[in-house]
Design a protein around this motif. Structure first.
Motif, PDB file in Angstrom:
ATOM      1  N   ARG A 109     -49.114 -68.683 -79.680  1.00 32.12           N
ATOM      2  CA  ARG A 109     -50.226 -69.629 -79.641  1.00 32.12           C
ATOM      3  C   ARG A 109     -50.991 -69.319 -78.355  1.00 32.12           C
ATOM      4  O   ARG A 109     -50.431 -69.386 -77.259  1.00 32.12           O
ATOM      5  N   ARG A 110     -52.257 -68.979 -78.491  1.00 36.38           N
ATOM      6  CA  ARG A 110     -52.993 -68.511 -77.335  1.00 36.38           C
ATOM      7  C   ARG A 110     -53.112 -69.565 -76.233  1.00 36.38           C
ATOM      8  O   ARG A 110     -53.187 -69.207 -75.044  1.00 36.38           O
ATOM      9  N   ALA A 111     -53.139 -70.808 -76.586  1.00 39.49           N
ATOM     10  CA  ALA A 111     -53.191 -71.833 -75.550  1.00 39.49           C
ATOM     11  C   ALA A 111     -51.993 -71.711 -74.618  1.00 39.49           C
ATOM     12  O   ALA A 111     -52.115 -71.806 -73.392  1.00 39.49           O
ATOM     13  N   ASP A 112     -50.820 -71.465 -75.194  1.00 40.88           N
ATOM     14  CA  ASP A 112     -49.597 -71.331 -74.399  1.00 40.88           C
ATOM     15  C   ASP A 112     -49.596 -70.019 -73.607  1.00 40.88           C
ATOM     16  O   ASP A 112     -49.205 -69.986 -72.437  1.00 40.88           O
ATOM     17  N   LEU A 113     -49.997 -68.931 -74.262  1.00 40.60           N
ATOM     18  CA  LEU A 113     -50.010 -67.637 -73.596  1.00 40.60           C
ATOM     19  C   LEU A 113     -50.981 -67.626 -72.425  1.00 40.60           C
ATOM     20  O   LEU A 113     -50.642 -67.193 -71.316  1.00 40.60           O
ATOM     21  N   ASP A 114     -52.200 -68.095 -72.660  1.00 40.33           N
ATOM     22  CA  ASP A 114     -53.210 -68.057 -71.606  1.00 40.33           C
ATOM     23  C   ASP A 114     -52.809 -68.924 -70.418  1.00 40.33           C
ATOM     24  O   ASP A 114     -53.023 -68.544 -69.254  1.00 40.33           O
ATOM     25  N   ALA A 115     -52.212 -70.075 -70.703  1.00 38.28           N
ATOM     26  CA  ALA A 115     -51.746 -70.930 -69.612  1.00 38.28           C
ATOM     27  C   ALA A 115     -50.620 -70.258 -68.836  1.00 38.28           C
ATOM     28  O   ALA A 115     -50.533 -70.381 -67.604  1.00 38.28           O
TER      29      ALA A 115
END
Length: 425
Positions: A109-115
């Motif tokens: 999930r990009r939200a998790d990766l980017d954070a």
């Protein structure tokens, strides 16, 4: 001019616009080398972004940041290859990433990766301000020397200065819009519409973690397994074709989904768990990648159609290379123009290599052996490896011999031992 946020300096070695993978990777690696870095992002993380599937080349910059083990610890789904329904008569075939240092990547999930990447940059010493919208560059004698930005909920603009300003603002293209023109690649002028499903079946056996790419005569679908039975599903087609259909993109998605084979089986008992999102005109590159006091990295510089999930990896690999170059520019300011020119030339060349392959891969009248040979033609003209291995190497982003990963600046840096020594009396 309003006061600065508490603890934030008036000037830095580098100011970076954008906290996505490109900006956070560049910032973290520069801070790791002891440089003073400020990163500004208009959002508050975690925030949504598409692009959940990665390729093995992404692992190298994550290794440099010390994040590979954390990705496993966060429970990201490992990705060992891909399954395709593609080519002549849409015959199913598959590939596995080659054994080596990076034999897998992740679905996330990009939200998790980017954070995760941004938090690592913060750990390494990057000063990060979220909810900060960059409004304009500060110029002196034609050189960009900083930016003015607004903080959400606060009046006025604030200023910060940097020896170099890096635009990693993605498709917002904060500086790129001012200083560059964009070339759209007509052969890849596509539109995508996507959503998410729960309670999906998975591919069977050794394909369980694969991304599914299923081609149709008018476009193609992706299916990316995330967590807890959730799958990201998107449909990509030509902008012109979508317009000619006369259907809303959501209706076109449903109509084309019902024509699939493997995907339809995966979704047989699934339920849609989100609304639809769309994006169009995805493949482009800027006509300049740098100027006096500024440089581009990530999607603000160039983006390739998402067919092989290269976006995040290309952005982070370029960020890793740029961090090494900027490190030397800070130590030797006189090499700035020539060093950034080498970066821009190599980066643009790498982008063109991927774009050319994707454009030719879109011809679905061929057999898989054609696509394998196409990859060999591009990265292994001496035929030192099997065509199937060259195909996997190319779409993994690990061709390795590209100039982007081998930029050297030694010839630009003066050798202290060669400086003349005053004669002794």
């Amino acid at each position: 001019m309003p006061s600065r946020p508490y603890g934030i300096s008036a000037d830095y070695d580098v100011v970076i616009i954008g906290g996505g993978p490109a900006g956070a990777t560049t910032a973290g690696l520069l801070a790791q080398n002891g440089h003073r870095v400020l990163l500004l992002d208009r959002e508050r993380f975690p925030r949504y972004h598409v692009g959940e599937s990665l390729i093995p080349a992404f692992m190298k910059p994550m290794d440099e940041l010390g994040l590979t083990e954390r990705m496993d610890q966060r429970g990201f789904e490992r990705k060992y290859g891909g399954s395709l329904v593609w080519g002549n008569n849409q015959v199913p075939w598959k590939f596995s990433f080659l054994k080596g240092k990076y034999p897998y990547a992740f679905h996330t999930r990009r939200a998790d990766l980017d954070a995760l990447i941004l938090d690592r940059a913060r750990e390494l010493g990057v000063h990060i301000i979220e909810d900060a919208t960059v409004k304009e560059p500060i110029e002196e004698d034609g050189r960009v020397v900083g930016v003015r930005y607004a903080l959400r909920g606060m009046d006025g603009l604030r200023e910060v200065r940097g020896g170099l300003v890096i635009d990693a603002s993605g498709q917002a293209r904060v500086l790129s819009r001012r200083y560059t023109d964009v070339k759209w690649h007509d052969a890849l002028r596509n539109v995508a519409v996507w959503t998410y499903y729960d309670n999906c079946e998975r591919l069977e056996g050794d394909e369980y973690t694969n991304i599914l790419i299923e081609g149709l005569d008018g476009g193609w679908f992706w299916a990316i397994p995330l967590d807890k039975g959730t799958v990201s599903v998107g449909y990509v087609t030509r902008v012109a074709s979508a317009g000619e259909s006369g259907q809303a993109l959501e209706d076109l998605f449903h109509a084309q989904r019902d024509r699939t084979t493997k995907l339809r089986k995966m979704l047989a008992g699934a339920r849609q768990s989100a609304g639809f999102r769309t994006a169009r005109d995805w493949s482009y590159h800027s006509d300049r990648f740098y100027g006096d006091g500024w440089v581009l990295v990530g999607d603000t510089a160039a983006f390739v159609d998402p067919l092989f999930s290269t976006g995040v990896a290309l952005a982070c690999m370029a960020g890793s290379t740029l961090a090494k170059i900027v490190d030397q520019i800070i130590r030797h300011p006189e090499i700035e123009t020539k060093a950034l020119d080498r970066y821009a030339t190599a980066y643009s060349g790498f982008f063109d290599e991927i774009r050319e392959f994707v454009e030719r891969f879109y011809d679905q009248t061929k057999y898989k052996e054609f696509y394998h040979s196409l990859a060999q033609e591009m990265i292994d003209p001496e035929h030192e490896r099997k065509p199937a291995d060259d195909f996997v190497t190319l779409i993994s982003g690990l061709s390795g011999n590209h100039p982007l990963f081998q930029i050297t600046l030694d010839d630009l840096i003066p050798d202290p031992s060669s400086e003349s020594v005053p004669a002794q009396n």
